[in-house]
Design a protein around this motif. Sequence first.
Motif, mmCIF file in Angstrom:
data_model
loop_
_atom_site.group_PDB
_atom_site.id
_atom_site.type_symbol
_atom_site.label_atom_id
_atom_site.label_comp_id
_atom_site.label_asym_id
_atom_site.label_seq_id
_atom_site.Cartn_x
_atom_site.Cartn_y
_atom_site.Cartn_z
ATOM 1 N N PHE A 173 0.860 -1.186 0.000
ATOM 2 C CA PHE A 173 0.000 0.000 0.000
ATOM 3 C C PHE A 173 0.891 1.229 0.000
ATOM 4 O O PHE A 173 1.787 1.352 0.843
ATOM 5 C CB PHE A 173 -0.873 0.046 1.252
ATOM 6 N N VAL A 196 3.626 0.443 2.702
ATOM 7 C CA VAL A 196 3.429 -0.576 3.725
ATOM 8 C C VAL A 196 3.389 -1.898 2.992
ATOM 9 O O VAL A 196 2.513 -2.116 2.157
ATOM 10 C CB VAL A 196 2.086 -0.395 4.474
ATOM 11 N N ALA A 247 2.132 -4.799 3.256
ATOM 12 C CA ALA A 247 1.146 -5.497 4.097
ATOM 13 C C ALA A 247 1.239 -6.999 3.913
ATOM 14 O O ALA A 247 1.089 -7.762 4.871
ATOM 15 C CB ALA A 247 -0.256 -5.011 3.752
ATOM 16 N N GLU A 288 -0.794 -11.304 15.009
ATOM 17 C CA GLU A 288 -1.306 -10.123 15.703
ATOM 18 C C GLU A 288 -1.853 -9.101 14.706
ATOM 19 O O GLU A 288 -1.593 -9.183 13.514
ATOM 20 C CB GLU A 288 -0.194 -9.513 16.555
ATOM 21 N N SER A 289 -2.593 -8.126 15.220
ATOM 22 C CA SER A 289 -3.254 -7.194 14.309
ATOM 23 C C SER A 289 -2.212 -6.447 13.480
ATOM 24 O O SER A 289 -1.142 -6.096 13.959
ATOM 25 C CB SER A 289 -4.152 -6.225 15.075
ATOM 26 N N GLY A 290 -2.532 -6.261 12.223
ATOM 27 C CA GLY A 290 -1.637 -5.543 11.320
ATOM 28 C C GLY A 290 -0.627 -6.425 10.616
ATOM 29 O O GLY A 290 0.171 -5.936 9.820
ATOM 30 N N CYS A 291 -0.645 -7.736 10.864
ATOM 31 C CA CYS A 291 0.379 -8.591 10.246
ATOM 32 C C CYS A 291 0.048 -8.934 8.797
ATOM 33 O O CYS A 291 0.886 -9.487 8.097
ATOM 34 C CB CYS A 291 0.608 -9.848 11.076
ATOM 35 N N GLY A 292 -1.177 -8.622 8.360
ATOM 36 C CA GLY A 292 -1.490 -8.824 6.943
ATOM 37 C C GLY A 292 -2.524 -9.903 6.645
ATOM 38 O O GLY A 292 -2.709 -10.277 5.488
ATOM 39 N N LYS A 293 -3.236 -10.367 7.647
ATOM 40 C CA LYS A 293 -4.201 -11.454 7.454
ATOM 41 C C LYS A 293 -5.356 -11.025 6.546
ATOM 42 O O LYS A 293 -5.671 -11.694 5.569
ATOM 43 C CB LYS A 293 -4.780 -11.908 8.813
ATOM 44 N N THR A 294 -5.982 -9.903 6.894
ATOM 45 C CA THR A 294 -7.132 -9.435 6.124
ATOM 46 C C THR A 294 -6.731 -9.130 4.686
ATOM 47 O O THR A 294 -7.427 -9.495 3.743
ATOM 48 C CB THR A 294 -7.737 -8.186 6.799
ATOM 49 N N THR A 295 -5.593 -8.475 4.516
ATOM 50 C CA THR A 295 -5.142 -8.135 3.171
ATOM 51 C C THR A 295 -4.939 -9.407 2.348
ATOM 52 O O THR A 295 -5.340 -9.477 1.180
ATOM 53 C CB THR A 295 -3.837 -7.315 3.237
ATOM 54 N N PRO A 327 5.655 -1.021 10.241
ATOM 55 C CA PRO A 327 5.564 -1.743 8.967
ATOM 56 C C PRO A 327 6.091 -0.941 7.779
ATOM 57 O O PRO A 327 6.375 -1.499 6.726
ATOM 58 C CB PRO A 327 4.063 -2.030 8.817
HETATM 59 N N1 LIG Z 1 -6.026 0.330 2.483
HETATM 60 C C1 LIG Z 1 -4.874 0.390 3.161
HETATM 61 N N2 LIG Z 1 -4.014 1.419 2.986
HETATM 62 C C2 LIG Z 1 -2.850 1.477 3.650
HETATM 63 N N3 LIG Z 1 -2.418 0.542 4.511
HETATM 64 C C3 LIG Z 1 -3.219 -0.508 4.732
HETATM 65 C C4 LIG Z 1 -4.484 -0.649 4.080
HETATM 66 N N4 LIG Z 1 -5.064 -1.806 4.508
HETATM 67 C C5 LIG Z 1 -4.202 -2.349 5.386
HETATM 68 N N5 LIG Z 1 -3.092 -1.583 5.529
HETATM 69 C C6 LIG Z 1 -1.926 -1.875 6.380
HETATM 70 O O1 LIG Z 1 -1.462 -3.145 6.031
HETATM 71 C C7 LIG Z 1 -1.029 -3.870 7.155
HETATM 72 C C8 LIG Z 1 -1.794 -5.170 7.240
HETATM 73 O O2 LIG Z 1 -3.160 -4.906 7.516
HETATM 74 P P1 LIG Z 1 -4.258 -6.038 7.643
HETATM 75 O O3 LIG Z 1 -4.167 -6.928 6.467
HETATM 76 O O4 LIG Z 1 -5.544 -5.394 7.900
HETATM 77 O O5 LIG Z 1 -3.765 -6.838 8.914
HETATM 78 P P2 LIG Z 1 -4.551 -7.828 9.907
HETATM 79 O O6 LIG Z 1 -5.809 -8.250 9.227
HETATM 80 O O7 LIG Z 1 -3.588 -8.930 10.128
HETATM 81 O O8 LIG Z 1 -4.806 -7.070 11.151
HETATM 82 C C9 LIG Z 1 -1.223 -2.948 8.338
HETATM 83 O O9 LIG Z 1 -0.011 -2.299 8.609
HETATM 84 C C10 LIG Z 1 -2.262 -1.983 7.832
HETATM 85 O O10 LIG Z 1 -2.142 -0.739 8.493
#
Ligand SMILES: Nc1ncnc2c1ncn2[C@@H]1O[C@H](COP(=O)(O)OP(=O)(O)O)[C@@H](O)[C@H]1O
Lengths: 333, 328
Positions: free
Chosen positions: B13, B30, B32, B51-58, B284
């Motif tokens: 990102f 980032v 991600a 942990e939160s922010g590690c990239g699971k959702t992405t 990150p």
């Molecule tokens: N749309 C976005 N723009 C910028 N950074 C993003 C965006 N979505 C996620 N991130 C960053 O990417 C990293 C991974 O996020 P995310 O996949 O949501 O993690 P998780 O689901 O593990 O908590 C984080 O540092 C988050 O801040």
Amino acid sequence: MRGVDVGVAAMPVLSVQDLKMYYLVERRGWVRAVDGVSFDLEKGEALGLVGESGCGKSSLGITILRILPFNAKIFGGKVVLEGKDILQMPEDKFRKEIRWKKISMVFQGAMNALNPVMRVGDQIAEAILLHEDVGRQEALERARNLLKLVGIDPSRANSYPHEFSGGMRQRAMIAMALACNPSVMIADEPTTALDVIVQAQILKLIKDIQRRLGISTILVTHDLSIVADLCDKVAVMYAGKIVELGPAEKIYYRPLHPYTAKLLGAVPSVKGKRRRLEFIPGAPPDLLYPPPGCRFHPRCPYAEEICKKEEPPMKEVNGVKVACHRVEELWNL
Amino acid sequence: MELVKVEDLRKYFEVRTFTLPFTKKPKLYVKAVDSVSFHINEGEIFGLAGESGCGKTTTGRCILRLIEPTSGRILYRGENILDYDKSKMRILRRRMQIIFQDPYESINPRMLIRDVVAEPLRVHKLASSEEELEDMVARALEDVKLVPPDDFMYRYPHELSGGQRQRVAIARALILNPEFIVADEPVSMLDVSIRAEILNVMLDLKEKYKLTYLFITHDLAVAKYFCDRLAIMYLGKIVEMGDVEEVIDNPLHPYTKALVAAIPVPDPKVKIGEIPIIGEVANPLNPPPGCRFHPRCVYAKDICKKEEPPLVEVKKGHFVACHLYSKG
Ligand SMILES: Nc1ncnc2c1ncn2[C@@H]1O[C@H](COP(=O)(O)OP(=O)(O)O)[C@@H](O)[C@H]1O
Ligand SMILES: Nc1ncnc2c1ncn2[C@@H]1O[C@H](COP(=O)(O)OP(=O)(O)O)[C@@H](O)[C@H]1O
Ligand code: SF4
Ligand SMILES: [Mg+2]
Ligand SMILES: [Mg+2]
């Protein structure tokens, strides 16, 4: 001291007796958030107040500390601190002598409520100045010592909240709760927004502080695993009432109230074997219209006629207090 | 049989930074998701934790192409879906669905439950009549144990409990008969007493419809009960992967060890011990060189600061990205 026939040594630091606090919701009635709650907190003890969201845990905390929203009303009971009922104390006196000085609280989600434009050290000093008659320099010095106590380098007193990680902000909130050397600290979901490693570090900090300063602690949480890690005694709350209260080991190894037993069956453990978890059918009741009799009866697999009609009294069974009509019969006690 | 295969997936990102006029700052990213590879077998529950922010959702959203990856390949039944055009993707969408942590991400609060669940049918024009549509909705509601369905169809989302709303979201995801479901923290917002009910519904549906799940969670205790295999992510990378019991009961990566050690258990005789980890997670935007975990690792060697450890199989089916386990 007369009237304390159990002897001073056995007197709890805090004794909550049949406390009732309801919220008024316009045109609908009273939400019975705290409905006849009783427990004792002994000196140096860590009591875990555990239950699902909405069962009244935070409400109990703010009732003890008397920081109620405008629509809340206390309907009775006593909060006895070191032998005195502080529920009836005039607000003026309560503010000067009790709130923050004797009982303090780490609020749920408070780490995000630090003032963003004020240095962390100043915010802690402010809390001291508000409650104690000391000079600014002394307050700042104490703020630095408090930061050190909670594991933050005192030089960070000059930092702003956004320069702190979530874990550090929560440490700062704990420092603030300790600012006036209280004898009781209520920590409301102190780790809920944190990742598990930071959570473990905060739990360790609370344990350390509790041991070192001998502070009696009420840990409010929805997480039974956190209570198991930190607390000697457990109060299980359901729909505005405590349903089971006793030493942690007894409650976890031999839960007597059906709610406690079912709840423990639903908790996954990282040390457990893979299996289907149990669940409790239905959902907790709306506290505007709590069910009659035992509040758990609509979800209880053991409910009988009496459970639907009569409220179960708290009884002492096997060294544990339980509010269930059928407890002896269910477990052959 | 592999249903989904992710190869060298990256999602960077771009982050806006404040710059003075006429100065050229390098763009900041980032990372991600940064070179993530794994596969999911048909009928499997594959867990993604960290942990939160590690990239699971992405990662989960890239697999469904809800966001476009920066690079990599996503094979679905052997075909790289990143090459698919819109119409091919549209057809595939019926087979892949997502369940979010917050059911309101997929539920319009102003719609009746019946219409919430029926919406995908309308979008894909899959019901020939209103009666057929209603039948399909009723069956989906039965599947998620919202019974009798007539009691739920004509209610609004806010009239339901949190657990019931999440079941509506599942019914909606199921109505198109998908094969693959990404479940992103589906029970994290729910109380423990109802969590298991949702998880059990998901297990029943998996059996009944031969579903495959990517199950995203930050809770290793839940993962242990629910998943077959598990991958642990740290700062955009998979650091460990294997059978769920192997990874949790016998963690090899220093990060997984710390993570597991930090989890409280519902047993008053078992206390959290020392957690073998240093400091806090890195920014990150500026991850450490070499192994991203090295500044926090209590076992770090010289090589860890310089070279990135590859994910290698150290036991059958158990993969670790850590120099401690590299040969030689
Ligand atoms: N749309 C976005 N723009 C910028 N950074 C993003 C965006 N979505 C996620 N991130 C960053 O990417 C990293 C991974 O996020 P995310 O996949 O949501 O993690 P998780 O689901 O593990 O908590 C984080 O540092 C988050 O801040
Ligand atoms: N200010 C308020 N006005 C009306 N109802 C409230 C208010 N605050 C909390 N409640 C209700 O009181 C009950 C107990 O809430 P709370 O003490 O916050 O529970 P817990 O902390 O256990 O999650 C819930 O039903 C909640 O909706
Ligand atoms: S690679 Fe090195 S630094 Fe990274 S986790 Fe393994 S031992 Fe630690
Ligand atoms: Mg609360
Ligand atoms: Mg996420």
